[in-house]
Write a protein that holds these residues in place. Sequence first.
Motif, PDB file in Angstrom:
ATOM      1  N   UNK A  63       0.415  -1.864 -18.173  1.00  0.00           N
ATOM      2  CA  UNK A  63      -0.200  -1.282 -16.979  1.00  0.00           C
ATOM      3  C   UNK A  63      -0.281  -2.297 -15.835  1.00  0.00           C
ATOM      4  N   UNK A  64      -0.443  -1.769 -14.620  1.00  0.00           N
ATOM      5  CA  UNK A  64      -0.734  -2.624 -13.469  1.00  0.00           C
ATOM      6  C   UNK A  64       0.436  -3.365 -12.881  1.00  0.00           C
ATOM      7  N   UNK A  65       1.652  -2.809 -12.982  1.00  0.00           N
ATOM      8  CA  UNK A  65       2.833  -3.527 -12.500  1.00  0.00           C
ATOM      9  C   UNK A  65       2.760  -3.824 -11.006  1.00  0.00           C
ATOM     10  N   UNK A  66       2.381  -2.824 -10.190  1.00  0.00           N
ATOM     11  CA  UNK A  66       2.309  -3.047  -8.749  1.00  0.00           C
ATOM     12  C   UNK A  66       1.247  -4.075  -8.403  1.00  0.00           C
ATOM     13  N   UNK A  67       0.102  -3.967  -9.030  1.00  0.00           N
ATOM     14  CA  UNK A  67      -0.970  -4.912  -8.765  1.00  0.00           C
ATOM     15  C   UNK A  67      -0.550  -6.323  -9.151  1.00  0.00           C
ATOM     16  N   UNK A  68       0.097  -6.453 -10.302  1.00  0.00           N
ATOM     17  CA  UNK A  68       0.504  -7.770 -10.779  1.00  0.00           C
ATOM     18  C   UNK A  68       1.462  -8.438  -9.795  1.00  0.00           C
ATOM     19  N   UNK A  69       2.504  -7.723  -9.362  1.00  0.00           N
ATOM     20  CA  UNK A  69       3.466  -8.365  -8.464  1.00  0.00           C
ATOM     21  C   UNK A  69       2.859  -8.636  -7.089  1.00  0.00           C
ATOM     22  N   UNK A  70       1.947  -7.793  -6.648  1.00  0.00           N
ATOM     23  CA  UNK A  70       1.353  -7.967  -5.318  1.00  0.00           C
ATOM     24  C   UNK A  70       0.377  -9.126  -5.294  1.00  0.00           C
ATOM     25  N   UNK A  71      -0.494  -9.179  -6.293  1.00  0.00           N
ATOM     26  CA  UNK A  71      -1.525 -10.217  -6.283  1.00  0.00           C
ATOM     27  C   UNK A  71      -0.925 -11.579  -6.562  1.00  0.00           C
TER      28      UNK A  71
END
Length: 673
Positions: A63-71
């Motif tokens: 889970x959280x692919x977009x959050x991971x790459x953005x943060x």
Amino acid sequence: MPNPLLEPSTLPFEFPDYSAIETPHYLEAIGHGIQIQLLELRAIAHNVDDVTFENTFVAMERSGAMLRRSIMAYWTVFSAHGTDDLREFDPQIQSMVSDHQDAIHLDDALFSRLVSLDATTLSGEDARLVSETLRRFRAAGAELDPTNKAELRALNSQITDLSSEYSAKLLGAMNEAAVHFTDAAELDGLSANELASAADAARKAGHDGGYLLTLVLPTGQPLLQRLTVSATRRRLFEASVNRGQHGENRTLELGAQMASLRSKRAGLLGFATHAEVVLQGATAPDLTAVSQRLVELVVPAVANARAEAAELEKISESSIQPWDWAFYSAAVARERYTLDTAALREYFELDAVITNGVFAAATRLYGITFSERFDLPRYHPQVRIWEVFNEDGTTLGLFLGDYFARPTKAGGAWMNSIRESSSLLGELPVVTNTLNIPAPATDSPALVSLDEVTTLFHEFGHALHGLFSNGVYPSLSGTSVPRDFVEYPSQVNEMWALHPAVLPGYAVHTETGAPLPEGTVQTLEASALWGEGFATTEYLSAAVLDLAWHSLTEGELISDPLAFEEQVLTEAGLIPDLVPSRYRTGYFKHIFDGGYSAGYYSYIWSEVLDADTVQWFTENGGATRENGERFRTELLSRGNTRDPLESYEIFRGRAALIEPLLVRRGLTKGKQA
């Protein structure tokens, strides 16, 4: 423009398209990423199927692919190139991320599903993922009742806001404390290149002329070794130790408030102090063990420092002042060991140190090679990018180097990840090293000190830990290990800086091409214990200060941080008036905005493993491929996929011994400087 972070990058390694990312894009993508991950986690928590390892723990890791790459893209650029617009957004981003972590860890339905899994049949990395996930949830308050969870959320939010404010004010205090000189005579002892660099810094800072000496994050400023005018040294020293004490960039009360709130949060979680909370996830057994080790080291370290001071007073012919210590210490080294560390700079050109030193050592030990890339967008023109290859030609990952100081960069040196290795996600690592080496004047070579050479090797040790990660799950990969273990691989990598198989490849005179004078390394080795009293004492002062701030009782607030600091260090048997702490409360970024709260002891704790490992390499033939492969396979590649101390004992064949550290630091009988 469309937001490049909302979809995976199409660039190699899914590298962030920094040329297209605008500041608002980070905020938007992180916000979207949080909402998407919450929906993903809600689906996991309320899944009507029987709980399994795959549909619960593995699903969480996915889970959280977009959050991971953005943060990760954001954290990298914010710390290294925190422009005004990024700093304007940062408090909001930090608050969002903190609230999101609480939303995950305090979700009753999600935690209930996690603990309902029967993990008795799991083994290896799968079992480790379960145990570490549940430990993190419990440490974050997952078992609190609703009322206490609400209070915990409020405390976390306040601490995050204060940390963000501390970071912003510290950057301002660093820039504000840069010392301006109008007369070159005041800077006697600096080279022509250093004077030109200082003049360039003054112009860029808006001065009409003169010379500007910018500060590094620790108390000790490298130029104090070479500036011949005592009044100049005093100005530079006092600018360093007084950071964060004055005006709109005062940080002292922010640190005190954070420490108080952390103690209150510890009470809520059922612990006496914040330090006890932190040590639940450490390799050190408990706070008593850590405190005992520091106490055991203080007495011999201070004795050594006092003996060194007596030697300095002989050559200075007066009582030694803290701003004169480095200068006269260098003079003693020159007299006793015919060692002029300042002159060594002419042999250490940055690019040669990187390519023919740091990279060459990694090639020799691990077979990896490097090819610089110019096709990927950088967040700043000074950033360099290399693709890293295994010995068989397969790609290992990307390495970014960002080496020069600038006003938008946080102080110090660090490693970061833009992307972590994970076979589950099919991702290769992208890691960074960031330093604060003074930029040379135009057309001048970038010369570095011996200490900066060591830092380059140190930070690349962190990079290797990230690059070599060979785990399945991202939360267990690379440097995601206990705080008091994470410095160990980087400290080991320092040993190659002066190794006879590595040093001749990069240490050549920048003008003549001549190698280091014969006997230089032997002289450095002979002088190794000189100055260890000072170095160990200033480090222990910082470690003791950190634990004091984070051993406060619930809700205790220190009204006078400077008086508290003085009392703590003096009662511990330290000598702050003569040997100031490596970091003082006003600029102790590690513990107030760096994840090391109650963890600065980690450096000496990890150094036990480091010194024991150096002994192993020495006894087994040094910088060989066989030795490197063993270290990579059994330790560097393992991350947190198994207990790091288990990895150490498998690599070393036994538990670590403390004796090699005591000898290295001159803390054994007959070994004092």
